[in-house]
Design a protein around this motif. Structure first.
Motif, PDB file in Angstrom:
ATOM      1  N   VAL A  46      -7.982  -4.232  10.612  1.00 23.79           N
ATOM      2  CA  VAL A  46      -8.102  -3.092   9.153  1.00 23.79           C
ATOM      3  C   VAL A  46      -7.338  -3.219   8.353  1.00 23.79           C
ATOM      4  O   VAL A  46      -6.856  -3.343   7.588  1.00 23.79           O
ATOM      5  CB  VAL A  46      -9.093  -2.067   9.690  1.00 23.79           C
ATOM      6  N   PHE A  47      -5.701  -2.789   9.349  1.00 23.40           N
ATOM      7  CA  PHE A  47      -4.220  -2.105   8.367  1.00 23.40           C
ATOM      8  C   PHE A  47      -3.696  -3.738   7.766  1.00 23.40           C
ATOM      9  O   PHE A  47      -3.409  -3.342   7.113  1.00 23.40           O
ATOM     10  CB  PHE A  47      -3.756  -1.241  10.312  1.00 23.40           C
ATOM     11  N   LEU A  48      -4.122  -4.904   8.640  1.00 26.99           N
ATOM     12  CA  LEU A  48      -3.374  -5.712   8.168  1.00 26.99           C
ATOM     13  C   LEU A  48      -3.684  -6.234   7.033  1.00 26.99           C
ATOM     14  O   LEU A  48      -2.754  -6.281   6.450  1.00 26.99           O
ATOM     15  CB  LEU A  48      -2.918  -7.086   9.430  1.00 26.99           C
ATOM     16  N   PRO A  49      -4.652  -6.795   6.397  1.00 31.72           N
ATOM     17  CA  PRO A  49      -5.484  -7.267   5.548  1.00 31.72           C
ATOM     18  C   PRO A  49      -5.425  -6.449   4.280  1.00 31.72           C
ATOM     19  O   PRO A  49      -5.155  -6.562   3.186  1.00 31.72           O
ATOM     20  CB  PRO A  49      -6.606  -7.400   5.890  1.00 31.72           C
ATOM     21  N   GLY A  50      -5.287  -4.587   4.372  1.00 29.32           N
ATOM     22  CA  GLY A  50      -4.379  -3.863   3.994  1.00 29.32           C
ATOM     23  C   GLY A  50      -3.043  -3.865   3.211  1.00 29.32           C
ATOM     24  O   GLY A  50      -3.066  -4.440   1.358  1.00 29.32           O
ATOM     25  N   LEU A  51      -2.302  -4.841   3.562  1.00 30.64           N
ATOM     26  CA  LEU A  51      -1.265  -4.945   3.177  1.00 30.64           C
ATOM     27  C   LEU A  51      -0.774  -6.393   1.471  1.00 30.64           C
ATOM     28  O   LEU A  51       0.376  -5.875   1.728  1.00 30.64           O
ATOM     29  CB  LEU A  51      -0.114  -5.391   3.985  1.00 30.64           C
ATOM     30  N   VAL A  52      -1.901  -7.098   2.034  1.00 30.98           N
ATOM     31  CA  VAL A  52      -1.736  -8.124   0.982  1.00 30.98           C
ATOM     32  C   VAL A  52      -2.978  -7.643  -0.202  1.00 30.98           C
ATOM     33  O   VAL A  52      -4.583  -7.048  -0.274  1.00 30.98           O
ATOM     34  CB  VAL A  52      -2.505  -9.280   1.913  1.00 30.98           C
ATOM     35  N   PHE A  53      -1.995  -7.506  -1.727  1.00 33.06           N
ATOM     36  CA  PHE A  53      -2.565  -6.566  -2.742  1.00 33.06           C
ATOM     37  C   PHE A  53      -2.192  -8.590  -3.995  1.00 33.06           C
ATOM     38  O   PHE A  53      -1.961  -7.944  -4.552  1.00 33.06           O
ATOM     39  CB  PHE A  53      -2.090  -5.453  -3.472  1.00 33.06           C
ATOM     40  N   PRO A  54      -2.799  -9.599  -3.863  1.00 31.46           N
ATOM     41  CA  PRO A  54      -2.150 -10.027  -5.707  1.00 31.46           C
ATOM     42  C   PRO A  54      -2.793  -9.656  -6.460  1.00 31.46           C
ATOM     43  O   PRO A  54      -1.549  -9.358  -7.338  1.00 31.46           O
ATOM     44  CB  PRO A  54      -4.020 -11.497  -5.588  1.00 31.46           C
ATOM     45  N   PHE A  55      -3.490  -9.268  -6.686  1.00 31.85           N
ATOM     46  CA  PHE A  55      -3.281  -8.352  -8.155  1.00 31.85           C
ATOM     47  C   PHE A  55      -2.484  -7.531  -8.837  1.00 31.85           C
ATOM     48  O   PHE A  55      -2.038  -6.801  -9.151  1.00 31.85           O
ATOM     49  CB  PHE A  55      -4.830  -7.269  -8.468  1.00 31.85           C
ATOM     50  N   GLY A  56      -1.544  -6.461  -7.287  1.00 31.76           N
ATOM     51  CA  GLY A  56      -0.140  -5.742  -7.327  1.00 31.76           C
ATOM     52  C   GLY A  56       0.901  -6.602  -7.723  1.00 31.76           C
ATOM     53  O   GLY A  56       1.502  -6.370  -8.489  1.00 31.76           O
ATOM     54  N   VAL A  57       0.702  -8.143  -7.251  1.00 35.63           N
ATOM     55  CA  VAL A  57       1.484  -8.544  -7.377  1.00 35.63           C
ATOM     56  C   VAL A  57       1.712  -9.067  -8.585  1.00 35.63           C
ATOM     57  O   VAL A  57       2.716  -9.208  -9.564  1.00 35.63           O
ATOM     58  CB  VAL A  57       1.517  -9.916  -6.531  1.00 35.63           C
ATOM     59  N   TYR A  58       0.985  -9.452  -9.842  1.00 31.40           N
ATOM     60  CA  TYR A  58       0.637 -10.087 -10.932  1.00 31.40           C
ATOM     61  C   TYR A  58       0.934  -8.808 -11.625  1.00 31.40           C
ATOM     62  O   TYR A  58       1.542  -8.462 -12.562  1.00 31.40           O
ATOM     63  CB  TYR A  58      -0.947 -10.249 -11.184  1.00 31.40           C
ATOM     64  N   LEU A  59       0.440  -7.203 -11.513  1.00 32.49           N
ATOM     65  CA  LEU A  59       1.105  -6.007 -12.239  1.00 32.49           C
ATOM     66  C   LEU A  59       2.858  -5.997 -11.759  1.00 32.49           C
ATOM     67  O   LEU A  59       3.030  -5.627 -13.018  1.00 32.49           O
ATOM     68  CB  LEU A  59       0.353  -4.697 -11.903  1.00 32.49           C
ATOM     69  N   ALA A  60       3.038  -5.920 -10.787  1.00 34.86           N
ATOM     70  CA  ALA A  60       4.528  -5.908 -10.970  1.00 34.86           C
ATOM     71  C   ALA A  60       5.189  -6.834 -11.232  1.00 34.86           C
ATOM     72  O   ALA A  60       6.548  -6.815 -12.390  1.00 34.86           O
ATOM     73  CB  ALA A  60       4.946  -5.757  -9.190  1.00 34.86           C
ATOM     74  N   ARG A  61       5.327  -7.790 -11.495  1.00 33.64           N
ATOM     75  CA  ARG A  61       5.596  -9.262 -12.339  1.00 33.64           C
ATOM     76  C   ARG A  61       6.207  -8.221 -14.049  1.00 33.64           C
ATOM     77  O   ARG A  61       6.362  -8.597 -14.759  1.00 33.64           O
ATOM     78  CB  ARG A  61       5.174 -10.395 -12.118  1.00 33.64           C
ATOM     79  N   VAL A  62       4.121  -8.431 -14.073  1.00 37.13           N
ATOM     80  CA  VAL A  62       4.157  -7.468 -15.665  1.00 37.13           C
ATOM     81  C   VAL A  62       5.297  -6.019 -16.504  1.00 37.13           C
ATOM     82  O   VAL A  62       5.254  -6.137 -17.491  1.00 37.13           O
ATOM     83  CB  VAL A  62       2.539  -7.299 -15.997  1.00 37.13           C
ATOM     84  N   PHE A  63       4.948  -5.716 -14.912  1.00 42.48           N
ATOM     85  CA  PHE A  63       6.034  -4.377 -15.356  1.00 42.48           C
ATOM     86  C   PHE A  63       7.776  -4.853 -14.884  1.00 42.48           C
ATOM     87  O   PHE A  63       8.596  -3.965 -15.996  1.00 42.48           O
ATOM     88  CB  PHE A  63       6.239  -3.638 -13.884  1.00 42.48           C
ATOM     89  N   SER A  64       7.823  -6.150 -14.575  1.00 37.38           N
ATOM     90  CA  SER A  64       9.423  -5.995 -13.965  1.00 37.38           C
ATOM     91  C   SER A  64       9.835  -6.770 -15.571  1.00 37.38           C
ATOM     92  O   SER A  64      11.257  -6.779 -16.606  1.00 37.38           O
ATOM     93  CB  SER A  64       9.568  -7.100 -13.077  1.00 37.38           C
ATOM     94  N   ALA A  65       8.917  -7.394 -15.921  1.00 36.54           N
ATOM     95  CA  ALA A  65       8.915  -8.213 -17.379  1.00 36.54           C
ATOM     96  C   ALA A  65       9.423  -7.367 -18.581  1.00 36.54           C
ATOM     97  O   ALA A  65      10.053  -7.389 -19.540  1.00 36.54           O
ATOM     98  CB  ALA A  65       8.079  -9.424 -18.219  1.00 36.54           C
TER      99      ALA A  65
END
Length: 312
Positions: free
Chosen positions: A174-193
């Motif tokens: 249960v713990f390991l699948p929670g480490l993958v967050f594609p929407f968070g990667v998308y948000l992080a790119r927006v925040f970085s820009a």
């Protein structure tokens, strides 16, 4: 010889057109529509507030009742503080204190998992925004594809993969699948820009800083509001996760709080244990408290993160 003088032709007067209404009348004509729009927005906000607060109010009032009052009185009728204290004591002592075990499991799943997922998402989003490597846009397209796939659709494939490596009915399943967050990667790119200027990174590189040090010392503090926003999103998602633990776990000592409350509720309905229904109600109220506390503590960071890039 005489000459006749013709009188000048009369000037043409333009036909009168429609007289524009005074400015005061224009404003008066616009007031009803503005009033209607304001009333409509207020009504929608009031409905959204009721939709949010009514279930919490019912939980709070139902937790202050005894088992007899829970089924014998109106759902929104107030109870007694003594019953609330007794219900909480009964909740934390039932089945040798298994509820506290469920809460601890959920804190590990959601707290630690969301923290690591936010770190990985911010690092990946920064790399997609500021670094150049082959196939970057194609990989980011796969990330966007992962955003569009719902988490419930991945529960069965994740179970089959976990069965292949022996992680079924374990904490890591249960713990390991929670480490993958594609929407968070998308948000992080927006925040970085929006937050990290390229000039600052170039100045750091000219001073001899490596990419990892530039990210940790310069970029990461600038993306801190985005990091908190991603953490809150993932924390809420893991805390409310139900289907993945349902198919992955069979040991009650590994259950998150949502799955444990579902077991109590199912026991009350199918096996005729009304005391388990009261446990499910009080346990639901207690399980909401950590979410409210986390949002209140990180509220100002979350607000600043959600308005990133809104004003140039």
């Amino acid at each position: 010889m005489t000459t006749s003088v013709r009188p000048p032709a009369p000037a043409r007067v333009p036909a009168p057109g429609p007289v524009p209404p005074p400015r005061g009348r224009r404003r008066a004509a616009r007031r009803p529509s503005a009033l209607l729009s304001r009333t409509g927005v207020t009504a929608l906000l009031a409905l959204a507030t009721l939709y949010t607060l009514l279930p919490l109010t019912w939980l709070l009032l139902s937790s202050t009742k005894s088992r007899q009052d829970l089924f014998g009185t109106n759902g929104f009728a107030p109870g007694d503080e003594i019953h609330l204290t007794q219900n909480l004591q009964y909740l934390f002592s039932a089945q040798d204190g298994v509820y506290l075990r469920w809460v601890l499991n959920t804190v590990l799943y959601a707290g630690v998992g969301a923290l690591l997922a936010a770190v990985f998402s911010v690092a990946a989003g920064y790399a997609f925004d500021k670094l150049a490597f082959p196939g970057k846009e194609r990989l980011f397209s796969l990330v966007l594809l992962g955003v569009m796939v719902p988490a419930t659709a991945l529960a069965i494939p994740l179970y089959l993969l976990a069965a292949e490596v022996g992680l079924v009915n374990t904490f890591w399943g249960v713990f390991l699948p929670g480490l993958v967050f594609p929407f968070g990667v998308y948000l992080a790119r927006v925040f970085s820009a929006a937050y990290v200027p390229d000039e600052v990174l170039e100045a750091a590189r000219m001073d001899g800083a490596g990419e990892f040090r530039t990210f940790c010392r310069i970029a990461f503090p600038m993306i801190a509001p985005g990091f908190v926003t991603i953490f809150l999103f993932q924390f809420t998602q893991i805390w409310n996760s139900f289907f993945l633990p349902l198919v992955m776990l069979s040991d009650q000592d590994l259950y998150p709080v949502n799955l444990g409350l579902y077991v109590w509720y199912s026991s009350a309905l199918s096996q005729g244990h009304p005391e388990d229904y009261l446990l499910a109600v009080v346990g639901s109220l207690v399980s909401v408290a950590p979410l409210i506390a986390v949002f209140l503590m990180l509220q100002r960071f979350w607000k600043s993160g959600m308005t990133a890039g809104a004003v140039k």
